[in-house]
Scaffold this motif. Structure first.
Motif, PDB file in Angstrom:
ATOM      1  N   GLU A   7      34.617  46.735  51.504  1.00 20.83           N
ATOM      2  CA  GLU A   7      35.994  47.130  51.241  1.00 20.83           C
ATOM      3  C   GLU A   7      36.144  47.760  49.865  1.00 20.83           C
ATOM      4  O   GLU A   7      37.224  48.185  49.505  1.00 20.83           O
ATOM      5  N   GLY A   8      35.084  47.781  49.098  1.00 22.37           N
ATOM      6  CA  GLY A   8      35.149  48.364  47.767  1.00 22.37           C
ATOM      7  C   GLY A   8      35.901  47.469  46.806  1.00 22.37           C
ATOM      8  O   GLY A   8      36.438  46.429  47.177  1.00 22.37           O
ATOM      9  N   LEU A   9      35.941  47.887  45.577  1.00 21.91           N
ATOM     10  CA  LEU A   9      36.643  47.116  44.558  1.00 21.91           C
ATOM     11  C   LEU A   9      38.147  47.356  44.648  1.00 21.91           C
ATOM     12  O   LEU A   9      38.583  48.465  44.963  1.00 21.91           O
ATOM     13  N   PRO A  10      38.935  46.323  44.352  1.00 24.77           N
ATOM     14  CA  PRO A  10      40.383  46.512  44.375  1.00 24.77           C
ATOM     15  C   PRO A  10      40.834  47.382  43.199  1.00 24.77           C
ATOM     16  O   PRO A  10      40.159  47.467  42.169  1.00 24.77           O
ATOM     17  N   SER A  18      47.046  40.233  42.747  1.00 23.64           N
ATOM     18  CA  SER A  18      46.313  39.068  43.248  1.00 23.64           C
ATOM     19  C   SER A  18      46.200  37.985  42.184  1.00 23.64           C
ATOM     20  O   SER A  18      46.345  36.799  42.472  1.00 23.64           O
ATOM     21  N   LEU A  19      45.954  38.412  40.961  1.00 21.97           N
ATOM     22  CA  LEU A  19      45.831  37.464  39.866  1.00 21.97           C
ATOM     23  C   LEU A  19      47.136  36.691  39.670  1.00 21.97           C
ATOM     24  O   LEU A  19      47.123  35.477  39.489  1.00 21.97           O
ATOM     25  N   LYS A  20      48.258  37.376  39.742  1.00 22.15           N
ATOM     26  CA  LYS A  20      49.558  36.706  39.599  1.00 22.15           C
ATOM     27  C   LYS A  20      49.759  35.670  40.696  1.00 22.15           C
ATOM     28  O   LYS A  20      50.239  34.573  40.445  1.00 22.15           O
ATOM     29  N   ALA A  25      49.855  29.934  42.418  1.00 27.40           N
ATOM     30  CA  ALA A  25      49.340  28.853  43.265  1.00 27.40           C
ATOM     31  C   ALA A  25      48.728  27.745  42.410  1.00 27.40           C
ATOM     32  O   ALA A  25      48.988  26.559  42.639  1.00 27.40           O
ATOM     33  N   LEU A  26      47.931  28.129  41.430  1.00 25.26           N
ATOM     34  CA  LEU A  26      47.297  27.128  40.579  1.00 25.26           C
ATOM     35  C   LEU A  26      48.314  26.376  39.729  1.00 25.26           C
ATOM     36  O   LEU A  26      48.130  25.191  39.450  1.00 25.26           O
TER      37      LEU A  26
END
Length: 125
Positions: A7-10, A18-20, A25-26
């Motif tokens: 899928e290659g790199l985002p 995604s990080l947010k 969640a954490l």
């Protein structure tokens, strides 16, 4: 475990987004005890002492705080029965069941990691 391939790199934006989501969640699930408590209550409703007995090593003070936090975030429900003496039960909510797949993946990964460490220790011996 599902592995994403080809899928290659985002993009930078996708990565930041995604990080947010991971940070959110954490933030809610942070801590040594929250996921084990949710998992414990997914199996059955329990009284305070039953939870403390099942989740080994947790103190009464920490358990009380974690149960309050989990209730505030919608993962557990506290039910008070008007008996003599008062009976208090804790149970998981439907929202906590949305973590079922996450917990299954963490369990599988934990098992895999434990075996990897054991194998590494055998090789060193």
């Amino acid at each position: 475990m599902k592995v994403i391939k080809d899928e290659g790199l985002p993009t930078r934006v996708e990565c930041a987004s995604s990080l947010k989501h991971v940070i959110d969640a954490l933030y809610v699930l942070n801590g040594k005890w929250r996921l084990p408590l949710i998992l414990s209550l997914m199996h059955a409703s329990k009284r305070f002492n039953e939870i403390q007995h099942e989740v080994e090593g947790i103190s009464s003070k920490v358990l009380a705080k974690e149960l309050k936090d989990l209730e505030l975030n919608g993962f557990t429900k506290r039910i008070v029965y008007p008996t003599t003496p008062v009976t208090i039960m804790y149970e998981s909510t439907e929202y906590s069941h949305t973590l079922k797949n996450v917990l299954a993946e963490l369990s599988a990964w934990g098992e895999q990691h434990r075996e990897r460490i054991k194998e590494s220790m055998r090789k060193q011996s």
